[in-house]
Design a protein around this motif. Structure first.
Motif, PDB file in Angstrom:
ATOM      1  N   ASN A 127      -1.369   6.135  -4.148  1.00 25.26           N
ATOM      2  CA  ASN A 127      -0.089   6.705  -3.724  1.00 25.26           C
ATOM      3  C   ASN A 127       0.517   7.563  -4.844  1.00 25.26           C
ATOM      4  OD1 ASN A 127       1.099   4.934  -5.555  1.00 25.26           O
ATOM      5  ND2 ASN A 127       1.719   3.468  -3.990  1.00 25.26           N
ATOM      6  N   GLU A 128       1.726   8.061  -4.615  1.00 21.55           N
ATOM      7  CA  GLU A 128       2.370   8.963  -5.581  1.00 21.55           C
ATOM      8  C   GLU A 128       2.637   8.286  -6.917  1.00 21.55           C
ATOM      9  OE1 GLU A 128       3.920   8.309  -2.494  1.00 21.55           O
ATOM     10  OE2 GLU A 128       2.840   9.953  -1.535  1.00 21.55           O
ATOM     11  N   GLU A 129       2.803   6.962  -6.899  1.00 25.95           N
ATOM     12  CA  GLU A 129       3.069   6.218  -8.128  1.00 25.95           C
ATOM     13  C   GLU A 129       1.778   5.845  -8.872  1.00 25.95           C
ATOM     14  OE1 GLU A 129       5.250   2.889  -6.712  1.00 25.95           O
ATOM     15  OE2 GLU A 129       7.036   4.066  -6.261  1.00 25.95           O
ATOM     16  N   GLY A 130       0.645   6.193  -8.304  1.00 14.65           N
ATOM     17  CA  GLY A 130      -0.631   5.899  -8.943  1.00 14.65           C
ATOM     18  C   GLY A 130      -1.193   4.535  -8.592  1.00 14.65           C
ATOM     19  N   LYS A 131      -0.548   3.835  -7.670  1.00  8.39           N
ATOM     20  CA  LYS A 131      -1.038   2.523  -7.264  1.00  8.39           C
ATOM     21  C   LYS A 131      -2.074   2.675  -6.158  1.00  8.39           C
ATOM     22  CE  LYS A 131       3.204   0.234  -8.559  1.00  8.39           C
ATOM     23  NZ  LYS A 131       4.368  -0.507  -8.113  1.00  8.39           N
ATOM     24  N   ASP A 133      -4.237   2.360  -2.779  1.00  9.23           N
ATOM     25  CA  ASP A 133      -4.045   2.056  -1.364  1.00  9.23           C
ATOM     26  C   ASP A 133      -5.197   1.142  -0.974  1.00  9.23           C
ATOM     27  OD1 ASP A 133      -3.800   1.917   1.346  1.00  9.23           O
ATOM     28  OD2 ASP A 133      -3.912   4.085   1.703  1.00  9.23           O
TER      29      ASP A 133
END
Length: 153
Positions: A127-131, A133
Motif C-alpha cells: 500500500n501507500e505506506e509501504g505495508k 497487502d
C-alpha cells in the motif's frame, strides 16, 4: 499462509536458519571460552590466538553463507515431501518493480532446478505506506505453488 489445498501438504524447511544459528552459537562459544578461560593472559596467549583466528574464520564463513548461499531467499519449503521450493525476491535500487523467483526441484537429484521468474509492480502488493497487502501476496504465492505442482505432475 501458504497454499491450503487438501491435495498436498506444505512443510517449511528451516535448514538455512538452523545452519546460521549453529554457526553463530559455535562462534559465540569460542569467544566466551577465550574470554573466561581461567589462566591469565601471558600464559594463555596461544589459546587466545586460536580463539581469535577461529572467531574470524567462522565469522567470515557465516558472512559468505549469508551472502552467497542464502542470498535473497525468504522461504524454503517442500510440497508433499517431494518438491523442494525456494522463494527469492530482489528489490532493485530506485525501482517500482521487484523481481520474484521460485526455484524448485524434485527430491530426485537427477532433475535440474527449474525457475519461475516474475517482475512484480510494488503498487499491486504494497500500500501507500509501504505495508504489504497480504491478500494479494497470498493469492500470488498460492498461484505460484499451484503452477509448480501442476508442472511436476
Amino acid at each position: 499462509q501458504l497454499h491450503k489445498r487438501k491435495d498436498y501438504k506444505i512443510v517449511e524447511t528451516f535448514k538455512f536458519n538452523n545452519t546460521k544459528l549453529i554457526l553463530s552459537f559455535i562462534t559465540a562459544a569460542i569467544v566466551a571460552f577465550g574470554h573466561f578461560y581461567p589462566i591469565p593472559f601471558p600464559q594463555n596467549f596461544y589459546l587466545l590466538l586460536a580463539c581469535v583466528v577461529s572467531y574470524f574464520a567462522l565469522s567470515t564463513y557465516l558472512q559468505y553463507y549469508d551472502e552467497k548461499v542464502i542470498r535473497d531467499c525468504f522461504v524454503e519449503f517442500s510440497v508433499d515431501g517431494k518438491i523442494q521450493v525456494k522463494f527469492r525476491s530482489t528489490f532493485p535500487l530506485y525501482q517500482d518493480k521487484y523481481l520474484f523467483e521460485a526455484e524448485y526441484t524434485t527430491k530426485n537429484t537427477q532433475n535440474p532446478v527449474k525457475k519461475i521468474n516474475h517482475e512484480l509492480f510494488c503498487g499491486n502488493y504494497f500500500n501507500e505506506e509501504g505495508k504489504p497487502d497480504f491478500r494479494a501476496l497470498d493469492t500470488f504465492l498460492n498461484n505460484t505453488i499451484k503452477t509448480i505442482v501442476d508442472n511436476q505432475i
